[in-house]
Design an enzyme around this catalytic site. Structure first.
Site, PDB file in Angstrom:
ATOM      1  N   HIS A 137       0.828  -1.201   0.000  1.00  0.00           N
ATOM      2  CA  HIS A 137       0.000   0.000   0.000  1.00  0.00           C
ATOM      3  C   HIS A 137       0.861   1.250   0.000  1.00  0.00           C
ATOM      4  O   HIS A 137       0.556   2.227  -0.703  1.00  0.00           O
ATOM      5  CB  HIS A 137      -0.928  -0.017   1.216  1.00  0.00           C
ATOM      6  CG  HIS A 137      -2.075   0.942   1.114  1.00  0.00           C
ATOM      7  ND1 HIS A 137      -2.144   2.097   1.863  1.00  0.00           N
ATOM      8  CD2 HIS A 137      -3.204   0.910   0.366  1.00  0.00           C
ATOM      9  CE1 HIS A 137      -3.267   2.732   1.578  1.00  0.00           C
ATOM     10  NE2 HIS A 137      -3.932   2.029   0.678  1.00  0.00           N
ATOM     11  N   CYS A 138       1.944   1.224   0.748  1.00  0.00           N
ATOM     12  CA  CYS A 138       2.865   2.370   0.778  1.00  0.00           C
ATOM     13  C   CYS A 138       3.423   2.688  -0.605  1.00  0.00           C
ATOM     14  O   CYS A 138       3.688   3.847  -0.931  1.00  0.00           O
ATOM     15  CB  CYS A 138       4.040   2.089   1.716  1.00  0.00           C
ATOM     16  SG  CYS A 138       3.611   1.672   3.400  1.00  0.00           S
TER      17      CYS A 138
END
Length: 347
Positions: free
Chosen positions: A334-335
């Protein structure tokens, strides 16, 4: 619903933004595994929607071209943009996209390297450069001098935002922020009408001061998946147990509790160079059209976490991605990605 609205990640998307790890950065001996991880993400997502891949320099362009020639990167649905980004964490450096009066608006919040921890001038300029290149599509660009990272906020798609005190109220980003000022900014910028705060929760090795996308995620308007720890001997147990209690006490705008699903914690992951513990967890999954990319750590808990996340998205394909290379630099799936929402329908 307010005039300005922040779509949830499960809403229709136009594209996913990724950044290629650059040689000479912080990756060291982990550069090739990190590139393989981003390539795996690009392959998975490109089956369902376009991918915008930022190439920081000429070496990156050449490496990407070689991998495409060897079928190690997608040929279709992949647009490469040469932009001198510092690092790969597009969640925090890319645009936060709202719908304003029925049109997309790409908000370019300031990025200062997570409270000045890292040099970030190139990353701070990324959103404007993508917009100038036409990579984001139709919509307005809005620059904000507020420091705000995409990984620090979660929306349920119904004008509620979940965030952490440690990140948004810390004095290393916006020193003039107290809770009232932060909530007013989220309301004005993102259309938030209900702000939920967590004071507890932390992953060892985290550089972000407690980004919510490592801890707790909305998977529906009324449901939160969160990182747990059931081992009292683990150093995470006290904080994550306290966070679970805070989540249980939260109420929606109608005074109702949220449905909560707890994720297992993988076995400790350690940096191969100096041995420090890495912030590995399963809450950092990525949602795209038709699929969900879930972190994998070659751990028995991978399967359990995938089942829990998959249950939340029965109509999307679940795709495990080995996240051990990314976690070496304290990030995850997600980062490393930011969704570009689809243009609103005016039917």
């Amino acid at each position: 619903m307010t005039v300005r609205h922040l779509p949830p990640e499960w809403a229709p998307q136009r594209a996913t933004l990724l950044v290629w790890p650059r040689a000479g950065g912080d990756w060291g001996s982990g550069l090739e595994p990190a590139r393989e991880a981003i390539a795996a993400m690009a392959h998975a997502v490109a089956r369902f929607q376009p991918v915008v891949l930022v190439a920081p320099d000429d070496e990156s362009i050449a490496d990407i071209q070689a991998r495409r020639g060897a079928d190690r990167l997608p040929h279709e649905r992949l647009r490469v943009c040469k932009i001198p980004a510092n690092d790969i964490w597009a969640r925090d450096t890319g645009p936060i996209t709202v719908v304003d009066h029925g049109r997309r608006c790409f908000i370019d919040f300031r990025f200062d390297g997570w409270g000045g921890k890292f040099y970030a001038a190139g990353d701070d300029a990324l959103t404007a450069a993508l917009y100038a290149a036409g990579a984001l599509g139709a919509g307005a660009l809005e620059r904000s001098e507020t420091i705000l990272e995409g990984g620090s906020i979660e929306t349920n798609g119904a004008d509620t935002i979940l965030t952490t005190e440690r990140c948004l109220l810390g004095d290393n980003r916006n020193p003039d922020f107290d809770r009232a000022r932060a909530e007013a900014t989220l309301a004005e910028s993102l259309g938030a009408e209900h702000i939920l705060w967590l004071a507890r929760g932390n992953l060892i090795g985290d550089d972000t001061d407690g980004h919510i996308d490592t801890l707790a995620r909305f998977v529906a308007a009324d449901t939160i998946v969160h990182q747990g720890c059931d081992d009292p001997a683990d150093a995470h147990h006290a904080e994550l147990t306290a966070m679970a209690g805070e989540l249980a006490a939260l109420r929606d705008r109608d005074g109702q509790p949220y449905k909560l699903l707890e994720l297992p914690l993988p076995a400790p992951q350690y940096d191969p160079d100096d041995g420090h513990r890495l912030p590995a967890g399963y809450a950092n999954f990525l949602i795209a059209n038709g699929c969900v990319l879930v972190p994998a750590f070659n751990d028995p808990a991978d399967r359990i976490a995938a089942q829990i996340i998959g249950h939340c998205f029965p109509d999307r394909e679940l795709i495990p991605i080995d996240s051990r290379a990314l976690i070496r630099q304290h990030g995850g799936l997600h980062c490393a990605a930011m969704q570009i929402p689809a243009e609103p329908s005016h039917d």
